[in-house]
Design an enzyme around this catalytic site. Structure first.
Site, mmCIF file in Angstrom:
data_model
loop_
_atom_site.group_PDB
_atom_site.id
_atom_site.type_symbol
_atom_site.label_atom_id
_atom_site.label_comp_id
_atom_site.label_asym_id
_atom_site.label_seq_id
_atom_site.Cartn_x
_atom_site.Cartn_y
_atom_site.Cartn_z
ATOM 1 N N SER A 191 28.674 64.654 37.385
ATOM 2 C CA SER A 191 29.457 65.516 38.244
ATOM 3 C C SER A 191 29.892 66.872 37.854
ATOM 4 C CB SER A 191 30.775 64.602 38.669
ATOM 5 O OG SER A 191 31.376 64.348 37.377
ATOM 6 N N HIS A 219 26.736 61.772 43.238
ATOM 7 C CA HIS A 219 26.342 63.301 43.465
ATOM 8 C C HIS A 219 24.623 63.498 43.656
ATOM 9 C CE1 HIS A 219 30.319 64.804 42.516
ATOM 10 N NE2 HIS A 219 30.029 63.989 41.821
ATOM 11 N N LYS A 250 30.656 62.391 49.775
ATOM 12 C CA LYS A 250 30.234 63.816 49.182
ATOM 13 C C LYS A 250 29.064 64.328 50.355
ATOM 14 C CE LYS A 250 31.801 62.486 44.645
ATOM 15 N NZ LYS A 250 33.049 62.843 44.763
HETATM 16 C C1 LIG Z 1 30.270 60.680 39.390
HETATM 17 C C2 LIG Z 1 31.287 60.318 40.447
HETATM 18 N N1 LIG Z 1 31.829 58.946 40.640
HETATM 19 C C3 LIG Z 1 32.616 58.647 41.447
HETATM 20 C C4 LIG Z 1 33.413 59.503 42.125
HETATM 21 C C5 LIG Z 1 34.529 58.864 42.983
HETATM 22 O O1 LIG Z 1 34.146 59.101 44.420
HETATM 23 P P1 LIG Z 1 35.184 59.154 45.350
HETATM 24 O O2 LIG Z 1 35.679 60.552 45.437
HETATM 25 O O3 LIG Z 1 34.291 58.948 46.761
HETATM 26 O O4 LIG Z 1 36.281 58.244 45.444
HETATM 27 C C6 LIG Z 1 33.226 60.802 41.999
HETATM 28 C C7 LIG Z 1 33.999 61.722 42.640
HETATM 29 O O5 LIG Z 1 34.966 62.414 42.434
HETATM 30 C C8 LIG Z 1 32.221 61.295 40.985
HETATM 31 O O6 LIG Z 1 32.272 62.432 40.890
#
Ligand SMILES: Cc1ncc(COP(=O)(O)O)c(C=O)c1O
Length: 398
Positions: A191, A219, A250
């Site tokens: 991320s 992502h 996203k």
């Molecule tokens: C790699 C990763 N996994 C999980 C999440 C969590 O997803 P969400 O924002 O849909 O709760 C994020 C988001 O911030 C992320 O960057």
């Protein structure tokens, strides 16, 4: 009987700690976003170019997505009202799970009300006390928190280092014996760095040492791989990764998280993942929005291609402007600066110049690697990307 003296305000530590965060350049504040997450946004009353959103395909405000959400709200209401195991799931939820499974080429899918909760609940449903979890050192916080909830033994391996993972797995397997259970978990697209895990080597290590592999495609979904199907599909590894997580929040422009995999895996999660069992189901408008977004992704495979091309254009321009940036594999481009203060300073100067690029500081990234995290959307124009490059070039040395 004597009583120990208690603090006058037991919450006083909040203010004291905040002052310490402020002094270290680490205090965070929420700014006022007064428009949809489009290429340009209204932030604190000002129109600025946005290179900070994860709305990678520009679908959050797509008319078909918005109409689907509005129609579902009229038909099913704003909220689901309960967890799906309590009152039953809506057909919208079933349909979305079936569509996600088809998109990822798996038997089934399970919805969670966020990506965070998908990781949190799934890691803990697949590993428990006595088991081992192997986790990349730069994995998302939701995976780290899932590891803590699991109470399994956690082994952290060096970032994107399949050799180190294999070494740790081999040493553990030798000590634990053939029957012990191991889970390996990694982001596919990271991320904060935008790089991609070496999945073929990670899959090989898992197969050699009998470990379950879980990957987080938050992502990657909608951005990388054929038609935006993710890094697992991009590497041709479908069927060899047992547990694939993704987000609807996203590239799909809505909210929610999901796991895709075998029918038994999904049934197990519906029985054991605490964040599925004890959490209200995805709101109907959100599920309908994600379904509509998925239809756009399937109909317009050029969107992910465009997002990746724009990320490449941004990287090339920033390099010409004197910034050291990697070749982006997805829609995320890190501009590593170093100290939190320097990253905040550059972000503030860019905002003055009308470009929103957020400074990311510890604990989101390791000490000494504070950065600007620039993201592109398929709906940015080339001219907007060039405008951002010009602003970066003009603000480089403060
Ligand atoms: C790699 C990763 N996994 C999980 C999440 C969590 O997803 P969400 O924002 O849909 O709760 C994020 C988001 O911030 C992320 O960057």
């Amino acid at each position: 009987m004597s009583h120990a003296r208690v603090a006058a305000d037991p919450l006083a530590f909040c203010g004291e700690e905040l002052a310490r965060l402020e002094a270290a350049g680490l205090r965070r504040r929420v700014r006022a976003l007064q428009s949809a997450a489009e290429p340009e946004v209204i932030l604190d009353g000002r129109r600025v170019l946005c290179l900070a959103s994860n709305n990678y395909l520009g679908l959050a405000a797509h008319p078909e997505v918005v109409d689907a959400a509005a129609e579902a709200a009229r038909r099913y209401g704003a909220g689901a009202g309960s967890a799906r195991l309590v009152t039953g799931g809506l057909t919208l939820h079933d349909e979305l799970e079936a569509r996600l499974a088809a998109f990822k080429g798996t038997e089934d899918a399970v919805l969670f009300s966020s990506g965070y909760l998908a990781n949190f609940g799934t890691v803990a449903a697949l590993a428990g006390p006595g088991d081992a979890v192997f986790s990349d050192e730069l994995n998302h916080a939701s995976i780290i928190d899932g590891c803590r909830l699991s109470r399994a033994e956690v082994f952290v391996y060096r970032h994107a280092d399949a050799g180190h993972l294999a070494e740790r797995l081999a040493a553990w397997r030798q000590g634990a014996g053939a029957a012990a259970r191991a889970l390996v978990v990694t982001d596919t697209v990271f991320s904060m760095d935008g790089d991609v895990a070496p999945l073929p080597d990670i899959v090989a290590a898992c197969e050699r040492h009998g470990a379950v592999l879980m990957v987080d495609e938050a992502h990657a979904t909608g951005v990388v791989g054929p038609g935006g199907r993710g890094a697992v599909a991009g590497y041709g590894l479908e069927g060899r990764v047992g547990v694939v997580m993704g987000t609807l929040s996203k590239a799909l422009g809505a909210a929610g998280g999901f796991i895709t995999g075998s029918a038994d895996l999904c049934a197990w999660l519906r029985n054991r993942a605490r964040s599925f069992i004890f959490d209200t189901a995805l709101p109907p408008p959100t599920a309908a929005a994600a379904l509509a977004a998925l239809a756009v992704v399937e109909r317009e495979p050029e969107r992910p291609v465009r997002a990746r091309r724009l990320a490449g254009r941004l990287a090339a321009g920033l390099r010409t402007a004197g910034y050291a940036v990697p070749d982006p594999a997805a829609a995320v481009l890190p501009v590593v600066i170093g100290s939190p203060e320097a990253a905040l300073g550059l972000s503030a100067r860019l905002l003055d110049a009308g470009v929103l690029v957020t400074a990311i500081r510890p604990p989101s990234v390791p000490e000494g690697t504070s950065r600007l995290r620039a993201t592109v959307m398929a709906t940015h124009t080339d001219a907007e990307i060039d405008r951002a490059i010009t602003a970066f070039a003009a603000t480089r040395d403060g």
